[in-house]
Design an enzyme around this catalytic site. Structure first.
Site, PDB file in Angstrom:
ATOM      1  N   GLY A  79       0.826  -1.202   0.000  1.00 38.03           N
ATOM      2  CA  GLY A  79       0.000   0.000   0.000  1.00 38.03           C
ATOM      3  C   GLY A  79       0.857   1.247   0.000  1.00 38.03           C
TER       4      GLY A  79
ATOM      5  N   GLN B 201       3.080   9.956   0.905  1.00 40.96           N
ATOM      6  CA  GLN B 201       4.418   9.349   1.009  1.00 40.96           C
ATOM      7  C   GLN B 201       5.327   9.698  -0.166  1.00 40.96           C
ATOM      8  OE1 GLN B 201       2.446   5.364   1.876  1.00 40.96           O
ATOM      9  NE2 GLN B 201       4.356   5.140   2.995  1.00 40.96           N
TER      10      GLN B 201
ATOM     11  N   CYS C 299       5.739  -0.052   7.085  1.00 41.52           N
ATOM     12  CA  CYS C 299       5.436   1.125   6.274  1.00 41.52           C
ATOM     13  C   CYS C 299       6.646   1.439   5.402  1.00 41.52           C
ATOM     14  CB  CYS C 299       5.133   2.315   7.187  1.00 41.52           C
ATOM     15  SG  CYS C 299       4.745   3.839   6.308  1.00 41.52           S
ATOM     16  N   LEU C 300       6.395   1.735   4.138  1.00 43.27           N
ATOM     17  CA  LEU C 300       7.503   2.074   3.234  1.00 43.27           C
ATOM     18  C   LEU C 300       8.220   3.342   3.686  1.00 43.27           C
ATOM     19  CD1 LEU C 300       5.890   1.134  -0.197  1.00 43.27           C
ATOM     20  CD2 LEU C 300       7.832   0.015   0.916  1.00 43.27           C
TER      21      LEU C 300
ATOM     22  N   HIS D 194      -4.531   2.170   7.450  1.00 44.67           N
ATOM     23  CA  HIS D 194      -3.146   2.665   7.538  1.00 44.67           C
ATOM     24  C   HIS D 194      -2.907   3.773   6.502  1.00 44.67           C
ATOM     25  CE1 HIS D 194       1.372   1.779   7.896  1.00 44.67           C
ATOM     26  NE2 HIS D 194       1.301   2.516   6.794  1.00 44.67           N
ATOM     27  N   GLU D 195      -3.401   3.552   5.273  1.00 44.89           N
ATOM     28  CA  GLU D 195      -3.159   4.524   4.201  1.00 44.89           C
ATOM     29  C   GLU D 195      -4.009   5.786   4.374  1.00 44.89           C
ATOM     30  OE1 GLU D 195      -0.577   3.919   2.697  1.00 44.89           O
ATOM     31  OE2 GLU D 195      -0.425   1.757   2.936  1.00 44.89           O
TER      32      GLU D 195
ATOM     33  N   HIS E 278      -2.271   8.091   6.587  1.00 45.59           N
ATOM     34  CA  HIS E 278      -1.240   8.893   5.905  1.00 45.59           C
ATOM     35  C   HIS E 278      -1.851  10.171   5.319  1.00 45.59           C
ATOM     36  CE1 HIS E 278       2.478   6.626   6.058  1.00 45.59           C
ATOM     37  NE2 HIS E 278       1.923   5.536   5.578  1.00 45.59           N
TER      38      HIS E 278
HETATM   39  C1  QAP Z   1       1.042  -0.665   4.984  1.00 51.85           C
HETATM   40  O1  QAP Z   1       3.144  -1.173   4.084  1.00 51.85           O
HETATM   41  C2  QAP Z   1       0.694  -1.908   5.754  1.00 51.85           C
HETATM   42  O2  QAP Z   1       9.839  -1.988   6.392  1.00 51.85           O
HETATM   43  C3  QAP Z   1       1.806  -0.929   3.710  1.00 51.85           C
HETATM   44  O3  QAP Z   1      11.759  -2.693   4.664  1.00 51.85           O
HETATM   45  C4  QAP Z   1       1.672  -2.777   6.227  1.00 51.85           C
HETATM   46  O4  QAP Z   1       3.729  -1.890   2.053  1.00 51.85           O
HETATM   47  C5  QAP Z   1      -0.599  -2.207   6.014  1.00 51.85           C
HETATM   48  C6  QAP Z   1       7.800  -2.450   3.413  1.00 51.85           C
HETATM   49  C7  QAP Z   1       1.336  -3.916   6.925  1.00 51.85           C
HETATM   50  C8  QAP Z   1      -0.928  -3.342   6.692  1.00 51.85           C
HETATM   51  C9  QAP Z   1       0.017  -4.208   7.160  1.00 51.85           C
HETATM   52  C10 QAP Z   1       8.170  -2.168   4.704  1.00 51.85           C
HETATM   53  C11 QAP Z   1       8.797  -2.812   2.514  1.00 51.85           C
HETATM   54  C12 QAP Z   1       6.415  -2.331   2.949  1.00 51.85           C
HETATM   55  C13 QAP Z   1       9.482  -2.261   5.107  1.00 51.85           C
HETATM   56  C14 QAP Z   1       4.048  -1.658   3.198  1.00 51.85           C
HETATM   57  C15 QAP Z   1      10.477  -2.628   4.210  1.00 51.85           C
HETATM   58  C16 QAP Z   1      10.123  -2.907   2.913  1.00 51.85           C
HETATM   59  C17 QAP Z   1       5.408  -1.831   3.708  1.00 51.85           C
HETATM   60 CO    CO Z   2       2.658   3.605   5.581  1.00 47.60          CO
END
Ligand code: QAP
Ligand code: CO
Length: 168
Positions: free
Chosen positions: A46, A51, A92-93, A134-135, A138
């Site tokens: 997401g 971001q 989170c990215l 979550h989004e 943001h």
């Molecule tokens: C939000 O997060 C989310 O730490 C989206 O090193 C996450 O795409 C919602 C990511 C979990 C629900 C559950 C994170 C990639 C990606 C990192 C992501 C990383 C590489 C996170």
């Molecule tokens: Co995020």
């Protein structure tokens, strides 16, 4: 399509409130295409426009195994939240390498526009529900680490500051 740069916590621009999209036009579709490219290349499940430093209410999500079910939410509104909540380990990215448990309503009903400006409503549960919430956070200038205790936030900031020094 272009991969855009992702802002990293605690960048101040992550705290900006995103504005509603007035017209879903070619400019917005370009933004959506770039956000999808950025999310898939990360890879992530997401991404909110905030971001990539665009403060308009646009989200892209793909929680499918095959990474071929792109979902676009423009001007998303949560119409209903379930009264029962669930704890989920989130990442989170904008906070790479950091994961923490967050408690949120289990299910949400969301109304939004798609990339053609068409309104739709969806009942989300599981990972999709967590991701949408979550989004949307943001877009409201909120990063998931704000749900953590002060102590955990302080430790995270110290760790990130240290990692930054090592990188430079
Ligand atoms: C939000 O997060 C989310 O730490 C989206 O090193 C996450 O795409 C919602 C990511 C979990 C629900 C559950 C994170 C990639 C990606 C990192 C992501 C990383 C590489 C996170
Ligand atoms: Co995020």
């Amino acid at each position: 399509m272009t991969v855009r740069d992702i802002l990293h916590f605690p960048d101040r621009r992550l705290y900006q409130l995103a504005k509603p999209v007035a017209v879903v036009d070619a400019r917005i579709r370009q933004l959506v295409a770039d956000m999808a490219e950025t999310m898939y290349s990360a890879p992530g499940i997401g991404l909110a426009a905030t971001q990539v430093d665009v403060h308009e209410r646009v989200i892209v999500i793909d929680v499918s195994e095959e990474r071929n079910e792109l979902r676009v939410f423009i001007n998303p509104q949560i119409l209903e939240r379930s009264s029962d909540s669930k704890v989920f380990e989130e990442g989170c990215l904008s906070v790479p390498g950091f994961y923490a448990e967050v408690e949120r309503p289990d299910r949400v009903r969301v109304e939004a526009l798609d990339e053609h400006g068409q309104a739709f409503t969806i009942d989300a549960d599981g990972l999709l529900s967590v991701c949408i919430q979550h989004e949307i956070d943001h877009l409201n200038g909120r990063v998931f680490v704000e749900y953590l205790s002060r102590l955990k936030q302080t430790r995270l900031r110290a760790r990130l500051a240290k990692a930054e020094r090592v990188e430079d």
